[in-house]
Design a protein around this motif. Structure first.
Motif: not given
Length: 454
Positions: A151-152, A170-177, A183-189
């Protein structure tokens, strides 16, 4: 008034309950990471206890050269978060991470003589003090839990450059990127659309009481009117080579030599923190020392030498004499201010480094400490000289007589002593050969050869 924050907490709840991937928050103690933690606390506290199964790691980076005032605050917040989480059964764990002792600022500057970081490109500190410790924690968590969500607390309103950086990831329509480097880590802002003015409005509501029962009014006082954004990242950087977000103290390191004037220290002092004046004076002295050719060796740490455009030798690490002076002044600064500015573990590491660098007496560091502090280090009694002062004086005299560099002989003596217990003689021979192959020993011969060839 705070409808936007209710929507954020609803989205957080959706993401939190979606899977069992643990969350990680880079907590700097600054306003944005505090807001992020506040919302996570409130969201989890709203859940039934049986749904609070996902661990949330709140990670604070202590570079070991933090502004002492901010450092106390960061540690106090970490303790308060753990106590509140335990009391409320939130499964939130606060951790403080540190650089490896061999990689700390003082181990490298005083121990090995690294010149202090200098703009634009000589910035060796960020990787060692901030990024590597955080990556180690992140990778260990992934190995244990499989994947992780970082989480950022970054917001588009912070700056135009940061806004562009966020938007590009950002990836359109995605909450997590997916994290761009890990690797194996996702970003949530979740805070990207929160404007600056709304951050303090939320943090100072209810008389400024935080979710872990501390006072956000004190945090507000630390900002003291600064318009600076949050400082570089330790956890979850978006772009290692460009902009980094959340996770390190926004006030920066008190010894930072990357800037001409430390505006943060100045701002604290201007607002009454007069105890920081000696730290500012020491920092300014250290910046000037970097430019003093007499303070620097003409050889690099690998033994190579080089000529600058003006025909003079370029400069390498701080000389041993300079390193001793830096240590002496730093210890005196501790005495004068009462702040802990270098740890016992760092002193122990530097002591070992100096031995390997050629301190035949083995007493340089412990004697400096004893002279300045008026007390002995725990291992002082075990520091017996490899060679007594009379023997060292004889070696120096012979070196002068036969025009042999004393530091070459001392390096060879240290090398032989360090490898004398190896059963394979090749190890000792290789160590000695490496010393004899250092470029400074052969520079004149090579230069004369090139001149003859011309």
């Amino acid at each position: 008034m705070f409808d936007e924050y209710s929507k954020i907490k609803d989205e957080m709840k959706l993401v939190y309950l979606h899977d069992q991937r643990p969350w990680m928050i880079g907590f700097s103690g600054g306003k944005d990471s505090t807001l992020l933690c506040q919302l996570v606390f409130e969201m989890i506290e709203s859940l039934p206890e049986e749904q609070r199964s996902k661990p949330v790691y709140v990670v604070t980076s202590d570079t070991m050269v933090e502004n002492p005032i901010v450092k106390r605050y960061m540690h106090r917040m970490s303790d308060a978060i753990n106590k509140a989480s335990s009391r409320k059964k939130l499964n939130i764990q606060a951790h403080i991470i540190y650089p490896e002792i061999r990689q700390t600022f003082w181990s490298l500057v005083i121990g090995l003589g690294y010149p202090t970081p200098e703009p634009p490109g000589f910035r060796w500190c960020t990787e060692r003090l901030k990024i590597s410790p955080s990556n180690a924690f992140t990778y260990n968590t992934i190995r244990k839990d499989g994947e992780i969500v970082i989480l950022l607390g970054v917001r588009k309103a912070e700056s135009a450059a940061r806004s562009r950086s966020i938007s590009s990831h950002e990836i359109e329509g995605k909450i997590l990127t997916p994290h761009p480097q890990i690797q194996k880590a996702y970003v949530y802002s979740p805070l990207v659309d929160i404007p600056n003015e709304d951050v303090w409005s939320y943090l100072l509501r209810d008389h400024g009481k935080s979710a872990w029962d501390t006072d956000n009014n004190y945090l507000y006082s630390l900002y003291q009117g600064e318009q600076l954004s949050e400082e570089d990242s330790v956890v979850g950087q978006v772009n290692k080579d460009n902009i980094k977000v959340t996770g390190n103290s926004r006030f920066g390191c008190w010894i930072c030599t990357m800037v001409k004037e430390d505006k943060s220290l100045k701002n604290f002092i201007d607002h009454g923190s007069m105890e920081l004046i000696p730290l500012r004076d020491f920092r300014n002295w250290l910046v000037k020392l970097r430019s003093d050719p007499e303070a620097r060796d003409y050889r690099r740490r690998n033994g190579n030498v080089y000529l600058m455009s003006n025909g003079e030798f370029g400069r390498g690490p701080f000389t041993m004499k300079t390193r001793k002076e830096i240590l002496r002044r730093l210890l005196q600064l501790e005495v004068d201010t009462g702040f802990e500015l270098i740890t016992i573990d760092e002193l122990k590491m530097i002591d070992k480094m100096w031995e390997d660098e050629g301190d035949l007496s083995r007493r340089a560091l412990v004697d400096i400490y004893s002279q300045v502090k008026g007390k002995k280090l725990p291992w002082d009694g075990y520091k017996k000289a490899k060679y007594d002062s009379e023997t060292i004086a004889v070696i120096q005299t012979l070196c002068e007589k036969y025009e042999i560099p004393f530091d070459l002989i001392s390096k060879l003596m240290i090398s032989v002593d360090n490898t004398k217990f190896y059963t394979r003689s090749a190890i000792s021979a290789k160590s000695i050969e490496k010393i004899f192959n250092e470029g400074w020993l052969h520079y004149e011969t090579i230069r004369e050869g090139l001149e003859d060839a011309d």
